[in-house]
Design a protein around this motif. Structure first.
Motif, PDB file in Angstrom:
ATOM      1  N   VAL A   5      -1.989 -32.923  42.784  1.00 41.15           N
ATOM      2  CA  VAL A   5      -1.886 -33.823  43.925  1.00 41.15           C
ATOM      3  C   VAL A   5      -2.937 -33.426  44.955  1.00 41.15           C
ATOM      4  N   PHE A   6      -3.761 -34.393  45.356  1.00 37.73           N
ATOM      5  CA  PHE A   6      -4.755 -34.184  46.392  1.00 37.73           C
ATOM      6  C   PHE A   6      -4.417 -35.083  47.574  1.00 37.73           C
ATOM      7  N   THR A   7      -4.389 -34.512  48.763  1.00 40.04           N
ATOM      8  CA  THR A   7      -4.217 -35.291  49.978  1.00 40.04           C
ATOM      9  C   THR A   7      -5.610 -35.506  50.558  1.00 40.04           C
ATOM     10  N   VAL A   8      -6.028 -36.766  50.635  1.00 39.86           N
ATOM     11  CA  VAL A   8      -7.410 -37.099  51.006  1.00 39.86           C
ATOM     12  C   VAL A   8      -7.443 -38.181  52.075  1.00 39.86           C
ATOM     13  N   ASP A   9      -8.562 -38.274  52.775  1.00 37.24           N
ATOM     14  CA  ASP A   9      -8.751 -39.325  53.774  1.00 37.24           C
ATOM     15  C   ASP A   9      -9.015 -40.677  53.131  1.00 37.24           C
ATOM     16  N   ASP A  10      -9.678 -40.685  51.983  1.00 36.05           N
ATOM     17  CA  ASP A  10     -10.138 -41.922  51.353  1.00 36.05           C
ATOM     18  C   ASP A  10      -9.751 -41.956  49.877  1.00 36.05           C
ATOM     19  N   PRO A  11      -8.502 -42.324  49.551  1.00 36.70           N
ATOM     20  CA  PRO A  11      -8.091 -42.367  48.150  1.00 36.70           C
ATOM     21  C   PRO A  11      -8.972 -43.272  47.290  1.00 36.70           C
ATOM     22  N   ALA A  12      -9.449 -44.376  47.840  1.00 35.20           N
ATOM     23  CA  ALA A  12     -10.292 -45.291  47.065  1.00 35.20           C
ATOM     24  C   ALA A  12     -11.595 -44.611  46.650  1.00 35.20           C
ATOM     25  N   GLY A  13     -12.175 -43.799  47.525  1.00 33.15           N
ATOM     26  CA  GLY A  13     -13.390 -43.081  47.185  1.00 33.15           C
ATOM     27  C   GLY A  13     -13.164 -42.108  46.038  1.00 33.15           C
ATOM     28  N   SER A  14     -12.066 -41.363  46.100  1.00 30.13           N
ATOM     29  CA  SER A  14     -11.749 -40.437  45.011  1.00 30.13           C
ATOM     30  C   SER A  14     -11.411 -41.193  43.736  1.00 30.13           C
TER      31      SER A  14
ATOM     32  N   ASP B 292      -1.587 -47.992  41.800  1.00 31.73           N
ATOM     33  CA  ASP B 292      -2.345 -47.973  43.057  1.00 31.73           C
ATOM     34  C   ASP B 292      -1.552 -48.766  44.082  1.00 31.73           C
ATOM     35  N   ILE B 293      -0.945 -48.043  45.002  1.00 29.87           N
ATOM     36  CA  ILE B 293      -0.176 -48.666  46.079  1.00 29.87           C
ATOM     37  C   ILE B 293      -0.727 -48.112  47.387  1.00 29.87           C
ATOM     38  N   PRO B 294      -0.429 -48.740  48.500  1.00 26.25           N
ATOM     39  CA  PRO B 294      -0.927 -48.170  49.757  1.00 26.25           C
ATOM     40  C   PRO B 294      -0.517 -46.699  49.866  1.00 26.25           C
ATOM     41  N   ASP B 295      -1.475 -45.870  50.193  1.00 29.31           N
ATOM     42  CA  ASP B 295      -1.281 -44.440  50.430  1.00 29.31           C
ATOM     43  C   ASP B 295      -1.112 -43.576  49.184  1.00 29.31           C
ATOM     44  N   LEU B 296      -1.148 -44.144  47.967  1.00 32.56           N
ATOM     45  CA  LEU B 296      -0.984 -43.323  46.766  1.00 32.56           C
ATOM     46  C   LEU B 296      -1.659 -43.980  45.565  1.00 32.56           C
ATOM     47  N   THR B 297      -2.426 -43.182  44.831  1.00 37.32           N
ATOM     48  CA  THR B 297      -3.033 -43.640  43.577  1.00 37.32           C
ATOM     49  C   THR B 297      -2.743 -42.603  42.504  1.00 37.32           C
ATOM     50  N   TRP B 298      -2.286 -43.073  41.338  1.00 37.15           N
ATOM     51  CA  TRP B 298      -1.994 -42.200  40.199  1.00 37.15           C
ATOM     52  C   TRP B 298      -3.032 -42.485  39.135  1.00 37.15           C
ATOM     53  N   LEU B 299      -3.722 -41.429  38.679  1.00 37.17           N
ATOM     54  CA  LEU B 299      -4.753 -41.547  37.656  1.00 37.17           C
ATOM     55  C   LEU B 299      -4.381 -40.694  36.456  1.00 37.17           C
ATOM     56  N   SER B 300      -4.789 -41.148  35.267  1.00 39.28           N
ATOM     57  CA  SER B 300      -4.467 -40.428  34.043  1.00 39.28           C
ATOM     58  C   SER B 300      -5.592 -40.593  33.036  1.00 39.28           C
TER      59      SER B 300
ATOM     60  N   ASP C 134      -6.107 -40.194  28.437  1.00 39.10           N
ATOM     61  CA  ASP C 134      -5.339 -40.144  27.199  1.00 39.10           C
ATOM     62  C   ASP C 134      -5.498 -38.823  26.457  1.00 39.10           C
ATOM     63  N   ASP C 135      -6.218 -37.859  27.050  1.00 42.35           N
ATOM     64  CA  ASP C 135      -6.367 -36.564  26.410  1.00 42.35           C
ATOM     65  C   ASP C 135      -5.515 -35.534  27.148  1.00 42.35           C
ATOM     66  N   ALA C 136      -5.893 -34.284  27.106  1.00 46.50           N
ATOM     67  CA  ALA C 136      -5.062 -33.210  27.666  1.00 46.50           C
ATOM     68  C   ALA C 136      -5.258 -32.979  29.161  1.00 46.50           C
ATOM     69  N   ALA C 137      -6.048 -33.796  29.832  1.00 47.42           N
ATOM     70  CA  ALA C 137      -6.263 -33.608  31.268  1.00 47.42           C
ATOM     71  C   ALA C 137      -4.960 -33.829  32.033  1.00 47.42           C
ATOM     72  N   ALA C 138      -4.799 -33.076  33.112  1.00 52.57           N
ATOM     73  CA  ALA C 138      -3.652 -33.287  33.990  1.00 52.57           C
ATOM     74  C   ALA C 138      -3.802 -34.626  34.702  1.00 52.57           C
ATOM     75  N   ASP C 139      -2.681 -35.274  34.995  1.00 52.65           N
ATOM     76  CA  ASP C 139      -2.718 -36.478  35.814  1.00 52.65           C
ATOM     77  C   ASP C 139      -3.101 -36.090  37.240  1.00 52.65           C
ATOM     78  N   LEU C 140      -3.658 -37.050  37.973  1.00 49.61           N
ATOM     79  CA  LEU C 140      -4.042 -36.829  39.359  1.00 49.61           C
ATOM     80  C   LEU C 140      -3.304 -37.807  40.257  1.00 49.61           C
ATOM     81  N   LEU C 141      -2.771 -37.322  41.354  1.00 53.43           N
ATOM     82  CA  LEU C 141      -2.213 -38.174  42.392  1.00 53.43           C
ATOM     83  C   LEU C 141      -3.090 -38.009  43.619  1.00 53.43           C
ATOM     84  N   LEU C 142      -3.572 -39.114  44.137  1.00 52.54           N
ATOM     85  CA  LEU C 142      -4.397 -39.124  45.337  1.00 52.54           C
ATOM     86  C   LEU C 142      -3.539 -39.699  46.453  1.00 52.54           C
TER      87      LEU C 142
END
Length: 128
Positions: free
Chosen positions: A9-18, A33-41, A43-51
């Motif tokens: 989980v990253f807390t950022v000023d600009d989720p769209a930029g990340s 992708d909802i206001p104030d939160l974006t979930w990215l994934s 299909d391999d072994a990478a961890a999911d990211l929450l912005l």
């Protein structure tokens, strides 16, 4: 305990930029992708990211520089692709004495991403 998934989980000023950085440069896909939160994934072994957007009502905490490291294959080719695409490379491809190859990128919010690959000493001739 059995860990079945990992999320960073990253807390950022600009989720769209990340979001743009991680989807364009590193192949993540948007799950939510909802206001104030974006979930990215991926299909391999990478961890999911929450912005998560910074909460302007709360004082900022001083934290260490966030760094996420992905062990990859084909790093030399990936480095060339990223360079050709104009990705924000902030540390050129280099090899450590113990055989690890590493390149660093930095997203628009200052998140440092290290891509690493273990190559036996002497691998990838002509690249330093």
């Amino acid at each position: 305990m059995n860990i079945v998934a990992s999320t960073i989980v990253f807390t950022v000023d600009d989720p769209a930029g990340s979001r743009g950085f991680f989807t364009t440069c590193l192949g993540f896909r948007e799950v939510l992708d909802i206001p104030d939160l974006t979930w990215l994934s991926r299909d391999d072994a990478a961890a999911d990211l929450l912005l998560r957007r910074c909460d302007l009502e709360r004082p900022r905490e001083r934290t260490a520089q966030p760094v996420v490291s992905f062990a990859v294959t084909g790093l030399v080719e990936e480095y060339e692709r990223l360079r050709a695409a104009g990705a924000p490379i902030t540390g050129r491809l280099r090899r450590s004495p113990w055989g690890e190859w590493l390149v660093r990128l930095t997203d628009p919010n200052g998140i440092v991403v290290e891509l690493t690959e273990w190559i036996a000493p002497g691998g990838h001739p002509g690249v330093d």
